[in-house]
Design a protein around this motif. Structure first.
Motif, PDB file in Angstrom:
ATOM      1  N   PRO A  47      23.539  75.136  50.930  1.00 38.56           N
ATOM      2  CA  PRO A  47      21.992  75.356  50.894  1.00 38.56           C
ATOM      3  C   PRO A  47      21.326  74.056  51.205  1.00 38.56           C
ATOM      4  CG  PRO A  47      22.913  74.598  48.657  1.00 38.56           C
ATOM      5  CD  PRO A  47      23.997  74.855  49.586  1.00 38.56           C
ATOM      6  N   ASP A  48      19.830  74.360  51.356  1.00 39.04           N
ATOM      7  CA  ASP A  48      19.164  73.302  51.829  1.00 39.04           C
ATOM      8  C   ASP A  48      18.767  72.038  50.740  1.00 39.04           C
ATOM      9  OD1 ASP A  48      18.591  74.123  54.663  1.00 39.04           O
ATOM     10  OD2 ASP A  48      17.432  75.779  53.723  1.00 39.04           O
ATOM     11  N   ILE A  49      19.904  71.553  50.232  1.00 40.10           N
ATOM     12  CA  ILE A  49      19.754  70.462  49.228  1.00 40.10           C
ATOM     13  C   ILE A  49      20.453  69.579  49.596  1.00 40.10           C
ATOM     14  CG2 ILE A  49      20.443  69.837  46.881  1.00 40.10           C
ATOM     15  CD1 ILE A  49      20.625  72.795  46.359  1.00 40.10           C
ATOM     16  N   GLU A  50      19.725  68.339  49.916  1.00 46.35           N
ATOM     17  CA  GLU A  50      20.301  67.142  50.513  1.00 46.35           C
ATOM     18  C   GLU A  50      21.544  66.497  50.067  1.00 46.35           C
ATOM     19  OE1 GLU A  50      18.347  62.817  50.296  1.00 46.35           O
ATOM     20  OE2 GLU A  50      17.804  63.683  52.135  1.00 46.35           O
ATOM     21  N   ASP A  51      21.653  66.280  48.569  1.00 46.30           N
ATOM     22  CA  ASP A  51      22.884  65.938  48.147  1.00 46.30           C
ATOM     23  C   ASP A  51      24.052  66.601  48.482  1.00 46.30           C
ATOM     24  OD1 ASP A  51      21.544  63.738  47.218  1.00 46.30           O
ATOM     25  OD2 ASP A  51      21.464  64.450  45.054  1.00 46.30           O
ATOM     26  N   ARG A  52      23.966  68.121  48.404  1.00 42.68           N
ATOM     27  CA  ARG A  52      24.935  68.743  48.743  1.00 42.68           C
ATOM     28  C   ARG A  52      25.421  69.029  50.100  1.00 42.68           C
ATOM     29  NH1 ARG A  52      25.171  73.300  45.117  1.00 42.68           N
ATOM     30  NH2 ARG A  52      27.111  73.700  46.305  1.00 42.68           N
ATOM     31  N   ILE A  53      24.400  68.881  51.067  1.00 43.96           N
ATOM     32  CA  ILE A  53      24.653  68.589  52.232  1.00 43.96           C
ATOM     33  C   ILE A  53      25.377  67.202  52.837  1.00 43.96           C
ATOM     34  CG2 ILE A  53      23.847  68.159  54.858  1.00 43.96           C
ATOM     35  CD1 ILE A  53      21.382  69.811  53.682  1.00 43.96           C
ATOM     36  N   VAL A  54      25.172  66.074  52.199  1.00 43.27           N
ATOM     37  CA  VAL A  54      25.692  65.044  52.225  1.00 43.27           C
ATOM     38  C   VAL A  54      26.833  64.786  51.962  1.00 43.27           C
ATOM     39  CG1 VAL A  54      25.589  62.281  51.524  1.00 43.27           C
ATOM     40  CG2 VAL A  54      23.639  63.519  52.123  1.00 43.27           C
ATOM     41  N   ALA A  55      27.349  65.432  50.295  1.00 38.81           N
ATOM     42  CA  ALA A  55      28.767  65.485  49.915  1.00 38.81           C
ATOM     43  C   ALA A  55      29.541  66.270  50.891  1.00 38.81           C
ATOM     44  CB  ALA A  55      28.441  66.163  48.565  1.00 38.81           C
ATOM     45  N   ALA A  56      29.104  67.420  51.325  1.00 43.21           N
ATOM     46  CA  ALA A  56      29.968  68.238  52.046  1.00 43.21           C
ATOM     47  C   ALA A  56      30.256  67.529  53.551  1.00 43.21           C
ATOM     48  CB  ALA A  56      29.288  69.588  52.512  1.00 43.21           C
ATOM     49  N   LEU A  57      29.388  66.726  54.205  1.00 46.96           N
ATOM     50  CA  LEU A  57      29.564  66.142  55.387  1.00 46.96           C
ATOM     51  C   LEU A  57      30.514  64.994  54.998  1.00 46.96           C
ATOM     52  CD1 LEU A  57      26.007  65.479  56.870  1.00 46.96           C
ATOM     53  CD2 LEU A  57      28.135  66.646  58.126  1.00 46.96           C
ATOM     54  N   ASN A  58      30.473  64.237  53.995  1.00 50.88           N
ATOM     55  CA  ASN A  58      31.409  63.102  53.818  1.00 50.88           C
ATOM     56  C   ASN A  58      32.755  63.583  53.587  1.00 50.88           C
ATOM     57  OD1 ASN A  58      29.400  60.992  54.273  1.00 50.88           O
ATOM     58  ND2 ASN A  58      28.838  61.133  52.071  1.00 50.88           N
ATOM     59  N   ALA A  59      32.944  64.568  52.865  1.00 54.89           N
ATOM     60  CA  ALA A  59      34.080  65.203  52.641  1.00 54.89           C
ATOM     61  C   ALA A  59      35.064  65.653  54.009  1.00 54.89           C
ATOM     62  CB  ALA A  59      34.317  66.311  51.547  1.00 54.89           C
ATOM     63  N   LEU A  60      34.177  66.439  54.780  1.00 50.53           N
ATOM     64  CA  LEU A  60      34.578  66.944  55.847  1.00 50.53           C
ATOM     65  C   LEU A  60      35.034  66.113  56.828  1.00 50.53           C
ATOM     66  CD1 LEU A  60      32.511  70.221  56.044  1.00 50.53           C
ATOM     67  CD2 LEU A  60      34.883  70.011  55.304  1.00 50.53           C
TER      68      LEU A  60
END
Length: 252
Positions: free
Chosen positions: A55-68
């Motif tokens: 979703p459009d939630i910054e922390d969720r985007i950041v966590a997914a990006l760093n994992a991937l």
């Protein structure tokens, strides 16, 4: 699966797609980008290994990006780089890479090819905000660029724009040996071939075997797919599968 046991090989070029947007998760917008990107990367010899939707939630985007970005050669994101308040992808990418973000003169120059100075409103200039150190991805459709930082490629969610951005960035990508495939029609349901097919898969760990059931309007059947980078191995294992299907009892 460790690289040593992965039939794709240790030198495989891998990728993940991160789809960003509440509208995808709510069903309001139907994703049209994943299939295109999968086909595009396959043609380049890049293995798409994972897709996530956040979703459009910054922390969720950041966590997914760093994992991937830690797991794959490349990450491709779609969505969230527009002019509205909920377009927060660029900010999230900057946070993931711990770099500042601001209006980039290069991006503004690209956008001036479409917009007059008067039309470059604060909302539109949001699309020119680029994390420090990023390279721009040209957008011949609407001019507002995407960008690349590290192994992350940030693209628009609008399919026509995303596709144009893929064409722009493709020459910069490292490519691998294409994964070849052959399909064998089993003519029976999965249950009739599961055991024998599993045995062939176990005996040939350097290939990828998959079974895909379907209904042809009259009965259930299965398509058996063999994938390998080496054409000789593909042919050999496909021949095993073909022989296995031929040895089945007469089909109803």
């Amino acid at each position: 699966m460790s690289a040593a046991n992965d039939p794709r090989g240790e030198d495989a070029v891998t990728a993940a797609v991160l789809v960003i947007g509440d509208e995808i998760l709510s069903g309001r917008t139907k994703d049209k980008n994943i299939g295109f990107i999968a086909d595009y990367l396959t043609a380049l010899g890049i293995d798409l290994m994972e897709v996530r939707v956040v979703p459009d939630i910054e922390d969720r985007i950041v966590a997914a990006l760093n994992a991937l970005r830690a797991d794959y050669t490349y990450v491709f994101t779609t969505g969230g780089i527009g002019p509205t308040h909920d377009d927060i992808t660029a900010d999230a990418v900057a946070k993931a890479f711990a770099v500042p973000i601001g209006v980039d003169p290069r991006a503004v120059a690209m956008m001036r090819e479409r917009y007059s100075d008067a039309d470059l409103t604060p909302a539109r200039l949001r699309m020119a905000r680029i994390p420090a150190g990023a390279e721009l991805i040209a957008n011949p459709v609407s001019k507002a660029p995407g960008f690349r930082i590290g192994n992350v490629h940030v693209m628009a969610g609008v399919p026509s724009i995303m596709q144009a951005m893929m064409d722009s960035l493709a020459p910069t990508l490292k490519t691998g040996r294409r994964m070849l495939s052959e399909t064998i029609e089993a003519g029976v349901g999965e249950g009739a071939i599961a055991e024998a097919f599993a045995a062939i898969a176990a005996a040939n760990p350097d290939t990828i075997l998959g079974s895909y059931p379907f209904h042809d309007g009259t009965r259930f059947s299965t398509r058996l797919v063999v994938r390998a980078r080496d054409p000789e191995r593909l042919a050999a294992v496909a021949a095993e599968v073909t022989a296995m299907v031929a040895a089945l009892p007469s089909k109803p």
